[in-house]
Design a protein around this motif. Structure first.
Motif, PDB file in Angstrom:
ATOM      1  N   LYS A 450       0.921  -1.380   0.070  1.00  0.00           N
ATOM      2  CA  LYS A 450       0.128  -0.121   0.192  1.00  0.00           C
ATOM      3  C   LYS A 450       0.711   1.255   0.474  1.00  0.00           C
ATOM      4  CE  LYS A 450      -4.584  -1.934   2.243  1.00  0.00           C
ATOM      5  NZ  LYS A 450      -5.119  -1.665   3.672  1.00  0.00           N
ATOM      6  N   ALA A 451       2.015   1.450   0.352  1.00  0.00           N
ATOM      7  CA  ALA A 451       2.746   2.171   0.437  1.00  0.00           C
ATOM      8  C   ALA A 451       3.386   2.521  -0.893  1.00  0.00           C
ATOM      9  CB  ALA A 451       3.987   1.944   1.559  1.00  0.00           C
ATOM     10  N   ASP A 452       3.853   1.421  -1.515  1.00  0.00           N
ATOM     11  CA  ASP A 452       4.267   2.011  -2.965  1.00  0.00           C
ATOM     12  C   ASP A 452       3.095   2.722  -3.673  1.00  0.00           C
ATOM     13  OD1 ASP A 452       6.091   0.606  -2.055  1.00  0.00           O
ATOM     14  OD2 ASP A 452       5.672  -1.166  -2.450  1.00  0.00           O
ATOM     15  N   ILE A 453       1.779   2.391  -3.588  1.00  0.00           N
ATOM     16  CA  ILE A 453       0.233   1.983  -4.651  1.00  0.00           C
ATOM     17  C   ILE A 453       0.379   3.475  -4.162  1.00  0.00           C
ATOM     18  CG2 ILE A 453      -1.536   2.693  -4.703  1.00  0.00           C
ATOM     19  CD1 ILE A 453      -1.437  -1.130  -3.652  1.00  0.00           C
ATOM     20  N   TYR A 454       0.815   4.351  -2.594  1.00  0.00           N
ATOM     21  CA  TYR A 454       0.220   5.400  -1.965  1.00  0.00           C
ATOM     22  C   TYR A 454       1.426   6.441  -2.938  1.00  0.00           C
ATOM     23  CZ  TYR A 454      -0.400   9.590   1.177  1.00  0.00           C
ATOM     24  OH  TYR A 454      -0.679  11.042   1.976  1.00  0.00           O
ATOM     25  N   GLU A 455       2.654   5.588  -2.487  1.00  0.00           N
ATOM     26  CA  GLU A 455       4.144   6.341  -3.499  1.00  0.00           C
ATOM     27  C   GLU A 455       3.860   7.287  -5.195  1.00  0.00           C
ATOM     28  OE1 GLU A 455       5.973   8.204  -1.511  1.00  0.00           O
ATOM     29  OE2 GLU A 455       5.109   8.093  -0.091  1.00  0.00           O
ATOM     30  N   ALA A 456       3.437   5.768  -5.833  1.00  0.00           N
ATOM     31  CA  ALA A 456       3.268   6.303  -7.178  1.00  0.00           C
ATOM     32  C   ALA A 456       2.520   6.774  -7.238  1.00  0.00           C
ATOM     33  CB  ALA A 456       2.413   4.304  -7.553  1.00  0.00           C
ATOM     34  N   PHE A 457       0.736   7.227  -6.756  1.00  0.00           N
ATOM     35  CA  PHE A 457       0.176   8.276  -6.985  1.00  0.00           C
ATOM     36  C   PHE A 457       0.939   9.586  -7.292  1.00  0.00           C
ATOM     37  CE2 PHE A 457      -2.515  10.862  -4.541  1.00  0.00           C
ATOM     38  CZ  PHE A 457      -3.676  11.278  -5.576  1.00  0.00           C
ATOM     39  N   LYS A 458       1.373  10.400  -5.683  1.00  0.00           N
ATOM     40  CA  LYS A 458       2.241  10.662  -5.317  1.00  0.00           C
ATOM     41  C   LYS A 458       3.014  11.765  -6.365  1.00  0.00           C
ATOM     42  CE  LYS A 458       3.759  11.246  -1.241  1.00  0.00           C
ATOM     43  NZ  LYS A 458       4.426  11.281   0.184  1.00  0.00           N
ATOM     44  N   GLY A 459       4.083  10.663  -7.043  1.00  0.00           N
ATOM     45  CA  GLY A 459       5.065  10.464  -7.579  1.00  0.00           C
ATOM     46  C   GLY A 459       4.202  10.782  -9.363  1.00  0.00           C
ATOM     47  N   TYR A 460       3.131  10.438  -9.400  1.00  0.00           N
ATOM     48  CA  TYR A 460       2.973  10.816 -10.784  1.00  0.00           C
ATOM     49  C   TYR A 460       2.170  12.320 -11.016  1.00  0.00           C
ATOM     50  CZ  TYR A 460       3.643   5.701 -12.176  1.00  0.00           C
ATOM     51  OH  TYR A 460       4.067   4.955 -12.174  1.00  0.00           O
ATOM     52  N   GLU A 461       1.902  12.314  -9.754  1.00  0.00           N
ATOM     53  CA  GLU A 461       0.874  13.878  -9.704  1.00  0.00           C
ATOM     54  C   GLU A 461       1.389  14.715  -9.837  1.00  0.00           C
ATOM     55  OE1 GLU A 461      -2.286  15.726  -6.876  1.00  0.00           O
ATOM     56  OE2 GLU A 461      -1.170  14.652  -6.239  1.00  0.00           O
ATOM     57  N   ALA A 462       3.183  14.583  -9.138  1.00  0.00           N
ATOM     58  CA  ALA A 462       4.252  15.919  -8.934  1.00  0.00           C
ATOM     59  C   ALA A 462       4.589  15.704 -10.737  1.00  0.00           C
ATOM     60  CB  ALA A 462       5.254  15.288  -7.901  1.00  0.00           C
ATOM     61  N   PHE A 463       4.585  14.817 -10.806  1.00  0.00           N
ATOM     62  CA  PHE A 463       5.246  14.556 -12.261  1.00  0.00           C
ATOM     63  C   PHE A 463       4.270  15.198 -13.600  1.00  0.00           C
ATOM     64  CE2 PHE A 463       5.241  12.542 -16.645  1.00  0.00           C
ATOM     65  CZ  PHE A 463       6.441  13.085 -17.584  1.00  0.00           C
ATOM     66  N   LEU A 464       3.300  15.112 -12.927  1.00  0.00           N
ATOM     67  CA  LEU A 464       2.554  15.813 -14.359  1.00  0.00           C
ATOM     68  C   LEU A 464       2.403  17.314 -14.372  1.00  0.00           C
ATOM     69  CD1 LEU A 464      -0.671  13.811 -14.485  1.00  0.00           C
ATOM     70  CD2 LEU A 464       0.656  13.777 -15.970  1.00  0.00           C
ATOM     71  N   LYS A 465       2.612  17.872 -12.668  1.00  0.00           N
ATOM     72  CA  LYS A 465       2.334  19.530 -12.535  1.00  0.00           C
ATOM     73  C   LYS A 465       4.290  19.896 -12.628  1.00  0.00           C
ATOM     74  CE  LYS A 465      -1.065  19.210  -8.513  1.00  0.00           C
ATOM     75  NZ  LYS A 465      -0.819  19.541  -7.460  1.00  0.00           N
ATOM     76  N   ASN A 466       4.929  18.987 -12.306  1.00  0.00           N
ATOM     77  CA  ASN A 466       6.471  19.724 -12.332  1.00  0.00           C
ATOM     78  C   ASN A 466       7.372  19.911 -13.634  1.00  0.00           C
ATOM     79  OD1 ASN A 466       5.822  20.996  -9.701  1.00  0.00           O
ATOM     80  ND2 ASN A 466       5.747  19.009  -9.074  1.00  0.00           N
TER      81      ASN A 466
END
Length: 467
Positions: A450-466
């Protein structure tokens, strides 16, 4: 370099958000076990967040502007979401790409047969599987039957409470001495993955149906199919029905820290990519794109695979509607783009440590995984991201506080694998593989953290924004 465990940094708010995301993810992969179902569910979620069909805009000649959100679908099995950004598209896009197909058993076009009082459905396996893992396993049937008048009938049996399930039979251990002496790849052959679906004969008093008398169990199965789905045996010719493990994905472990479920390769990355795309409330700086494709498990081929023209054609339509039409601007946009090829990575398993190289392995709970290259036997078939692009991705993840790790797919010469990354890279864009570490990859039930799922979401969101 040893990456810390992501769990250690979470406060109560993080844990609550993590569990909420995991619960929604479990629902998604439990309810959508085929690429058709995934695509339909994604469109439904996207429309709830304001996305509109691209084909309607094309038909109406409606221009697209900053902040507009559109979706496009290819044959019901691949799709693309685009959130128009503030900068011209010719300056590049930020793209998340994942696949929504998974290994399974497909029914053959002429599948139904009876032998010694048992009815079976013959299958052809799809993608890389270990056939012996699919015996004595409760299976569900999902898919569609398309009749000659164009009627589409959905088939979904085995996952609802009270449904029957199906299985491939196994040889009892008492008679298996010869089988047990075979190599694992030969113990169960692909042609033997026949699904048991019936044992009760049709009893029709006064019937003059010779086929029913010769194969009464098959006849009874056909009677039930006719009653439930209004289908005949001929309708199997134009059906796409998949046999998949029956049952919902679930929490795994005393601590409920992991998820076990079917199809996490690659729906864990598809879902987190979708969640990141839909989380963009305001117009991003660069246009954000999420493309979810089919057929990756068999080479990304066909009209719904990444190697098709679906992605390029859809981008051409979007650029025309934003006033940047033309082949040259399209080429410039694609070449200037950045992409995360969102696909799973092999999680280190201490039970099979010999095939991993520890310091270049992905570990469950350590965050989003980046694979600079994949491939096998000297990186064959791989996209190999540039050092400059890796550095930029590191900066984006560090600035967003995303836990990440880097890895290879096992020891050199131990094996390997591939993703869709090399296909969009042909446009000249920067692409790197990124995803969630998985245990038991390609098994009927796979495991993620679950931690990796959560970090993947955060990482993908950061990529789309930045990016």
């Amino acid at each position: 370099m040893e990456r810390d465990v992501a769990w250690k940094k979470y406060d109560e708010a993080d844990l609550e958000a993590l569990e909420q995301l995991a619960a929604e993810y479990i629902d998604f992969i439990s309810d959508n076990k085929t690429e058709r179902a995934c695509a339909a569910a994604v469109v439904a979620q996207a429309e709830e967040r304001g996305y509109r069909p691209l084909d309607e805009a094309v038909r109406d000649g409606r221009a697209l502007a900053t902040g507009d959100k559109v979706w496009a679908l290819a044959h019901g099995k691949a799709l693309m979401l685009a959130h128009i950004g503030q900068k011209p598209l010719a300056e590049g896009l930020n793209i998340l790409g994942a696949h929504i197909d998974s290994p399974r058993l497909d029914l053959k076009q002429n599948p139904l047969a009876e032998a010694n009082g048992l009815a079976f459905l013959d299958t052809h396996y799809y993608g890389g599987i270990k056939p012996y893992q699919w015996v004595a396993l409760p299976l569900a049937l999902h898919g569609v039957v398309v009749k000659t008048d164009g009627t589409v009938v959905e088939v979904n049996v085995g996952d609802d409470e009270g449904d029957p399930v199906f299985c491939v039979t196994d040889l009892l251990i008492h008679l298996a001495s010869k089988q047990m002496g075979k190599k694992a790849s030969e113990a169960v052959e692909g042609e033997d993955l026949d699904i048991l679906v019936g044992n009760r004969p049709l009893v029709a008093a006064g019937s003059d149906d010779g086929d029913a008398e010769k194969e009464p169990v098959k006849a009874f199965v056909l009677k039930l199919l006719a009653e439930k789905y209004d289908m005949t045996e001929e309708d199997f010719l134009s059906a796409e029905i998949e046999a998949v493990p029956a049952g919902r994905a679930r929490d795994l472990g005393f601590d409920r820290s992991m998820v076990i479920g079917y199809g996490q390769d690659d729906r864990v990355c598809a879902y987190t990519s979708l969640a990141a795309q839909l989380a963009l409330d305001d117009a991003p700086e660069k246009t954000a794109v999420c493309v979810l494709v089919d057929k990756e498990e068999i080479g990304s081929v066909g009209a719904t695979g990444m190697a098709s023209q679906f992605f390029e054609n859809t981008m051409a339509e979007i650029m025309e509607l934003v006033g940047e039409g033309g082949p040259l601007l399209l080429r410039r946009a694609l070449a200037a783009s950045s992409m995360l090829s969102s696909d799973v990575s092999a999680g280190f398993d201490p039970a099979y440590a010999s095939v991993f190289e520890t310091k270049n392995s992905a570990f469950l709970g350590h965050g989003l995984v980046f694979n600079k290259y994949t491939g096998s036997r000297g990186k064959s078939g791989s996209n190999d991201a540039s050092a400059e692009y890796v550095a930029r991705i590191r900066r984006i993840m560090d600035d967003a506080g995303v836990s990440f790790q880097t890895a290879e797919l096992g020891r050199v010469d131990a094996g390997g694998g591939g993703t869709i990354a090399y296909i969009p890279a042909k446009y000249g864009m920067n692409v790197i593989d990124s995803g969630v570490a998985v245990l038991s990859m390609h098994a009927p039930w796979e495991v993620t953290s679950k931690a990796d799922i959560y970090e993947a979401f955060k990482g993908y969101e950061a990529f789309l924004k930045n990016a």
